[in-house]
Design an enzyme around this catalytic site. Structure first.
Site, PDB file in Angstrom:
ATOM      1  N   ASP A   8      -0.546   6.680  11.302  1.00  0.00           N
ATOM      2  CA  ASP A   8       0.156   5.408  11.544  1.00  0.00           C
ATOM      3  C   ASP A   8       0.233   5.002  13.017  1.00  0.00           C
ATOM      4  OD1 ASP A   8       0.450   5.777   8.840  1.00  0.00           O
ATOM      5  OD2 ASP A   8       2.635   5.690   8.811  1.00  0.00           O
ATOM      6  N   ASP A  46       0.154   2.515   7.526  1.00  0.00           N
ATOM      7  CA  ASP A  46       1.241   2.036   6.683  1.00  0.00           C
ATOM      8  C   ASP A  46       0.869   0.592   6.349  1.00  0.00           C
ATOM      9  OD1 ASP A  46       3.668   3.041   5.609  1.00  0.00           O
ATOM     10  OD2 ASP A  46       4.880   1.961   7.093  1.00  0.00           O
ATOM     11  N   HIS A  48       2.140  -2.260   3.920  1.00  0.00           N
ATOM     12  CA  HIS A  48       3.105  -2.748   2.942  1.00  0.00           C
ATOM     13  C   HIS A  48       2.890  -4.214   2.563  1.00  0.00           C
ATOM     14  CE1 HIS A  48       5.445   0.862   3.480  1.00  0.00           C
ATOM     15  NE2 HIS A  48       5.819   0.579   4.714  1.00  0.00           N
ATOM     16  N   HIS A  81       8.068  -4.103   8.336  1.00  0.00           N
ATOM     17  CA  HIS A  81       7.100  -3.560   9.291  1.00  0.00           C
ATOM     18  C   HIS A  81       5.768  -3.346   8.586  1.00  0.00           C
ATOM     19  CE1 HIS A  81       8.661  -0.057   7.150  1.00  0.00           C
ATOM     20  NE2 HIS A  81       7.488   0.491   7.365  1.00  0.00           N
ATOM     21  N   LYS A 106      -1.400   3.398   2.906  1.00  0.00           N
ATOM     22  CA  LYS A 106      -0.302   3.940   2.094  1.00  0.00           C
ATOM     23  C   LYS A 106       0.862   2.964   2.123  1.00  0.00           C
ATOM     24  CE  LYS A 106       1.564   6.602   5.925  1.00  0.00           C
ATOM     25  NZ  LYS A 106       2.844   5.872   5.945  1.00  0.00           N
ATOM     26  N   CYS A 151       6.532  10.002   8.736  1.00  0.00           N
ATOM     27  CA  CYS A 151       5.184  10.099   8.170  1.00  0.00           C
ATOM     28  C   CYS A 151       4.413  11.321   8.639  1.00  0.00           C
ATOM     29  CB  CYS A 151       4.444   8.791   8.417  1.00  0.00           C
ATOM     30  SG  CYS A 151       5.226   7.446   7.468  1.00  0.00           S
TER      31      CYS A 151
HETATM   32  C1  VGL Z   1       7.182   5.267   8.820  1.00  0.00           C
HETATM   33  C2  VGL Z   1       9.301   4.586   8.333  1.00  0.00           C
HETATM   34  C3  VGL Z   1       8.821   3.635   7.454  1.00  0.00           C
HETATM   35  C4  VGL Z   1       6.282   6.190   9.600  1.00  0.00           C
HETATM   36  C5  VGL Z   1       6.673   4.339   7.941  1.00  0.00           C
HETATM   37  O1  VGL Z   1       5.094   5.854   9.799  1.00  0.00           O
HETATM   38  O2  VGL Z   1       6.776   7.258  10.032  1.00  0.00           O
HETATM   39  N1  VGL Z   1       8.491   5.397   8.996  1.00  0.00           N
HETATM   40  N2  VGL Z   1       7.498   3.535   7.277  1.00  0.00           N
HETATM   41 ZN    ZN Z   2       6.662   1.945   6.167  1.00  0.00          ZN
END
Ligand code: VGL
Ligand code: ZN
Length: 204
Positions: A8, A46, A48, A81, A106, A151
């Site tokens: 990420d 990430d 979403h 995010h 993901k 993550c």
């Molecule tokens: C993450 C919170 C929400 C991460 C992703 O990449 O650690 N943390 N989504």
């Molecule tokens: Zn996330």
């Protein structure tokens, strides 16, 4: 075989981003330095949908960092995010994309969060990363990225559960630290699960 897993490394987790992690961008040169030493480099993103239920904005009356029950699991509600296709979702431009062998997304299922690069938080669906690594006989992974206490941690723990040898490059990680000590506890949890936590300079 070994692989580097870059977790990420996206704008929204860097200073100025929607879910900024302090010094998140400082992981980028370390990712590039390590990438040069690996034949197989995987990045996770990430990814979403805007309606994702991990976002506080999608729960009327809730605010970021409230905790709710989601799909039977405890869920921190985040600021929106890494919404698919937005600039914040992009991999940091400083990252050497020419080294990336493969990218896995993901967190695409609206109904459940996915901290690990391997499975959603309920271990219900796989992202494909585990099978992809297995098909390439990868049994050693080096993990680094954002965020240490979410993550990175859950990716490292799942890699252990899948039977891989896991090294975490600690200086290539930065954490959210919602509660003081979360980052230290995350490293302790990874060590307790059998991960080797090292400085990236030790990785040859
Ligand atoms: C993450 C919170 C929400 C991460 C992703 O990449 O650690 N943390 N989504
Ligand atoms: Zn996330």
């Amino acid at each position: 075989m070994r692989a580097l897993l870059l977790i990420d490394l996206q704008y929204d987790f860097c200073p100025g981003g929607a879910l900024a992690v302090a010094e998140g961008h400082e992981t980028i040169p370390i990712a590039n330095r390590l990438s040069a030493k690996f034949d197989t480099v995987v990045a996770t993103q990430d990814w979403h949908p805007a309606q994702h239920k991990s976002f506080a904005v999608n729960h009327p009356g809730k605010k970021p960092y409230d905790v709710i029950d989601l799909a039977g699991l405890s869920q921190v509600l985040w600021p929106a995010h890494c919404v698919q296709g937005t600039p914040g979702c992009g991999l940091h431009a400083g990252l050497d994309l020419t080294r990336l062998t493969k990218v896995f997304h993901k967190g695409t299922d609206t109904e459940i969060d996915s901290y690990s690069g391997f499975f959603d938080n309920g271990h219900r669906k796989a992202t494909g990363l585990g099978d992809w690594l297995k098909a390439r006989n990868v049994d050693d992974v080096v993990v680094m990225g954002l965020a240490t206490d979410y993550c990175v941690k859950f990716t490292a723990l799942d890699a252990r559960k899948l039977g891989m040898n896991v090294t975490v490059a600690a200086d290539g990680c930065r954490g959210v630290e919602l509660a003081p000590g979360d980052i230290d506890r995350a490293f302790a949890d990874m060590r307790a699960a059998g991960c080797d936590v090292v400085n990236s300079a030790e990785i040859s």
